[in-house]
Design a protein around this motif. Structure first.
Motif, PDB file in Angstrom:
ATOM      1  N   ASP A 335       0.933  -1.638  -0.153  1.00 32.83           N
ATOM      2  CA  ASP A 335       0.060   0.609   0.135  1.00 32.83           C
ATOM      3  C   ASP A 335       0.842   1.417  -0.222  1.00 32.83           C
ATOM      4  N   THR A 336       2.145   1.168   0.239  1.00 36.86           N
ATOM      5  CA  THR A 336       2.466   2.884   0.743  1.00 36.86           C
ATOM      6  C   THR A 336       4.353   2.454   0.316  1.00 36.86           C
ATOM      7  N   GLY A 337       4.276   1.401   0.110  1.00 33.33           N
ATOM      8  CA  GLY A 337       6.026   0.778  -1.018  1.00 33.33           C
ATOM      9  C   GLY A 337       5.452   0.543  -2.354  1.00 33.33           C
ATOM     10  N   TRP A 338       7.374   1.500  -2.582  1.00 26.43           N
ATOM     11  CA  TRP A 338       7.354   1.515  -4.505  1.00 26.43           C
ATOM     12  C   TRP A 338       8.855   1.187  -4.683  1.00 26.43           C
ATOM     13  N   LEU A 339       9.148   0.454  -5.621  1.00 28.70           N
ATOM     14  CA  LEU A 339      10.488  -0.148  -6.198  1.00 28.70           C
ATOM     15  C   LEU A 339      10.949   0.692  -7.407  1.00 28.70           C
ATOM     16  N   ALA A 340      11.674   1.385  -7.725  1.00 28.09           N
ATOM     17  CA  ALA A 340      11.824   1.879  -8.859  1.00 28.09           C
ATOM     18  C   ALA A 340      13.104   1.126  -9.051  1.00 28.09           C
ATOM     19  N   PRO A 341      13.244   1.553 -10.779  1.00 23.87           N
ATOM     20  CA  PRO A 341      15.198   0.014 -11.017  1.00 23.87           C
ATOM     21  C   PRO A 341      15.686   1.271 -11.341  1.00 23.87           C
ATOM     22  N   VAL A 342      17.155   1.164 -10.686  1.00 20.98           N
ATOM     23  CA  VAL A 342      18.404   1.945 -10.921  1.00 20.98           C
ATOM     24  C   VAL A 342      19.083   1.340 -11.966  1.00 20.98           C
ATOM     25  N   THR A 343      19.392   1.714 -13.205  1.00 23.89           N
ATOM     26  CA  THR A 343      19.730   1.880 -14.430  1.00 23.89           C
ATOM     27  C   THR A 343      20.956   2.889 -14.984  1.00 23.89           C
ATOM     28  N   ALA A 344      21.439   2.697 -15.652  1.00 26.03           N
ATOM     29  CA  ALA A 344      22.405   3.555 -16.300  1.00 26.03           C
ATOM     30  C   ALA A 344      22.302   3.660 -17.884  1.00 26.03           C
ATOM     31  N   GLY A 345      21.432   3.536 -18.174  1.00 26.96           N
ATOM     32  CA  GLY A 345      21.261   2.338 -19.790  1.00 26.96           C
ATOM     33  C   GLY A 345      20.673   1.853 -19.742  1.00 26.96           C
ATOM     34  N   THR A 346      20.932   0.753 -20.413  1.00 29.25           N
ATOM     35  CA  THR A 346      20.501  -0.535 -20.552  1.00 29.25           C
ATOM     36  C   THR A 346      21.813  -1.420 -19.203  1.00 29.25           C
TER      37      THR A 346
END
Length: 644
Positions: A335-346
């Protein structure tokens, strides 16, 4: 002139006088009777009757004109009233009340057509009504409304139920009977070529509507149509204005949010340009997003965090990181947890985990994605910097670990150039993987040392770390907990320290190596320990631990208690162990009551802790007591305190 004195020859003049005075109809009858009493002839009476008929005709015509003028005046007042800025419901109430009062009727109501339902509904009603309530559905076929719509002209009846011209409908007839209505007048409400409703006026008595009354109601219907259409236009205009205001407010809010996001993103870029680390970036992200932020590597290990994260969020990271990578956008874990990918290009570099205090808005999600992108740039910069500095740092660490060190001022200058403060407390850690890929362990160690501001090197088949820490044992255990799952095999970790001087780093490293070798000799492969945790073995392994340090660590609180309070706790401890841990035998040797020994042992427990009688602790305590008495024998002054 009085009626009694009117001569027959003045009959015409008398009639004119009555007209001028606006006398009632009874005055005309009184004039005829008075003339007859005065003995007028039949010819004179006939002449008077003709004059009276003309006078009454003129009087009726004047009455109709006055009534028409009153109606027109009321219609003008109504038109003026309808120009006021009413909302639609209030306007309809005004129209029905005016319609009822204009012809002095019992009821007035307005119905609107419902094209989708195929009927009409009463929108408003005025006058005492029980059946014709607001919302009542009027059938489309039948009744006066249907005839008025079809003929596009007013339709009326003097007695509804008795009028055969009307197409009767049972529902309408039931309402008419329930209300007791007879005379009904229906005026269609038309805008351009479309009829949208009907204005009804009704009376509970049989009544014949005059052409003037019908014309008056028709004019009222025209005025009502204009007013209703104006109210609709105004209402639509108000709705449009409200929509525009809402759109403007939303656009203003979105613009402000965009400015806020851009401002925060600029601050993140400034942090990168200023050389700040992940800690500063995550703190800024946490303040901006209102929650707890953590940066995780590809193994879901925490690189930086602003606080503790819920277990529910952490449990889903491993499975969700790939999903977020494929989606290339933040995904919701809880409900309050989010995950975002950490990338550099591909290239995948890790994940950004957010535990928000409140639900995220679209702007917050955009900011989260920008934060993840900025984090990817920072991680890439750190990796490139680490690669560039790796050789320099390795050479410097080799110099620190070499017994033949370079001059101290030169070492201090190199430490400052690498951003190291070697005057603070550092712990030396030596790691030996008991299986798995050593290359993987070396890569992990380099990243771990860089994360905590330390140094790493491979020497003699083991990994050596120099880390800022004042607790060697806790540092060794933390390394084992993190590295063992990564390799899938246990690791043996020896630690020593802390050291606070550059010249002490090499001896501290040598002590950590001896600690590692002692673990192996004792069959403790896969475990961790520091020289201090090895107890009396530390005296054998270390060349920096003094006898005084060991005595202080083992029984220092008991010695201090005796010194300051002139008690005999140390003597009681010796007697207790010499008697085989028997309070009774100890009391005999001390020549005191057993209860006294029990109380002293309780005090010792309070000073040393509940586990002082455990086998390992008891051995250390007994060794410390033996060393203490030996030092006291060799140096009597040492009994007053603990010397090095």
């Amino acid at each position: 002139m009085t009626l009694d004195s009117v001569p027959t020859q003045a009959a015409a003049l008398a009639v004119l006088e009555l007209l001028a005075k606006e006398a009632p109809a009874s005055a005309y009858d009184e004039l005829a009777a008075s003339t007859r009493r005065l003995g007028a002839s039949e010819a004179e009476l006939e002449e008077l009757r003709a004059a009276l008929e003309l006078g009454l005709a003129v009087r009726a015509q004047l009455g109709r004109r006055q009534q028409r003028e009153a109606g027109l005046s009321a219609l003008v007042d109504t038109a003026r009233d309808l120009t006021l800025p009413y909302d639609l419901d209030t306007l309809l109430k005004v129209i029905t009340r005016r319609a009822r009062l204009l012809l002095n009727l019992d009821m007035a109501y307005i119905s609107f057509h419902d094209e989708e339902a195929g009927d009409s509904y009463v929108r408003t009603a005025d006058g005492h009504a029980t059946a014709l309530t607001v919302g009542f559905r009027v059938p489309r076929e039948g009744g006066l409304g249907s005839a008025a719509r079809q003929n596009t002209a007013p339709f009326w009846t003097h007695d509804y139920m008795a009028d055969d011209r009307i197409t009767h409908h049972p529902v309408i007839d039931d309402v008419v009977r329930a209300e007791g209505l007879h005379a009904i007048l229906a005026v269609p409400l038309r805008h351009r070529e479309t009829s949208f409703g009907v204005l009804y006026s009704a009376d509970r008595d049989v009544r014949h509507f005059t052409p003037g009354e019908i014309a008056l109601m028709s004019s009222l219907g025209d005025l009502a149509t204009v007013a209703i259409e104006k109210a609709r236009v105004l209402n639509q205009a108000r709705m449009d204005i409200a929509d525009l205001e809402q759109y403007g407010a939303r656009a203003k809010s979105e613009l402000a949010a965009a400015h806020r996001v851009n401002g925060i993103h600029r601050r993140m870029i400034d942090l990168l340009l200023a050389g700040s680390g992940l800690g500063a970036l995550t703190e800024l992200a946490a303040d901006s997003l209102g929650g707890t932020v953590a940066v995780l590597d590809l193994g879901s290990r925490t690189l930086a965090a602003t606080g503790d994260l819920p277990a529910a969020d952490l449990a889903r990271v491993a499975g969700a990181s790939l999903e977020a990578q494929v989606a290339q956008e933040p995904i919701q874990l809880t409900d309050t947890g989010w995950l975002a990918p950490v990338t550099a290009g591909t290239e995948r570099l890790g994940s950004l985990l957010l535990h928000a205090a409140d639900a995220l808005s679209p702007t917050d999600l955009e900011l989260l994605q920008l934060t993840a992108g900025t984090t990817g740039v920072l991680l890439l910069m750190q990796r490139n910097t680490a690669v560039a500095e790796s050789q320099v740092r390795d050479e410097f660490f080799d110099a620190l670990l070499s017994p033949a060190q370079r001059p101290l001022p030169q070492l201090r200058d190199r430490a400052r150039s690498l951003g190291l403060d070697l005057e603070r407390a550092y712990t030396a850690v030596v790691i030996r993987p008991e299986g798995g890929s050593q290359g993987r362990a070396v890569v992990w160690a380099s990243s771990y040392a860089l994360r905590f501001g330390g140094l790493s090197r491979v020497r003699g088949g083991c990994i050596v770390l120099l880390l800022p820490s004042e607790d060697p044992g806790a540092t060794a255990r933390q390394i084992s907990r993190e590295l063992t799952p990564l390799l899938g095999h246990p690791v043996t970790v020896g630690a020593a320290g802390p050291s606070t001087r550059i010249e002490d780093i090499e001896p501290t490293y040598a002590e950590a190596v001896r600690c590692l070798n002692a673990l192996s000799a004792l069959g403790g492969s896969g475990s961790t320990a520091s020289a201090r945790e090895l107890g009396f073995l530390g005296l054998l392994l270390g060349d920096r631990h003094s006898v005084g340090d060991y005595i202080t660590h083992a029984i220092g609180p008991v010695i201090d208690y005796d010194t300051h309070r002139f008690t005999n706790l140390v003597q009681t401890l010796e007697a207790y162990f010499q008697s085989g841990s028997s309070p009774t035998y100890a009391a005999e040797s001390l020549h005191v009551h057993p209860n006294t020994v029990s109380r002293r042992l309780e005090r010792i427990t309070a000073l040393l802790g509940e586990d002082w009688q455990a086998p390992s602790r008891a051995l250390e305590v007994q060794l410390a007591l033996r060393l203490y008495r030996t030092r006291e024998t060799l140096d009597p002054e040492a009994g007053e305190g603990i010397a090095p």
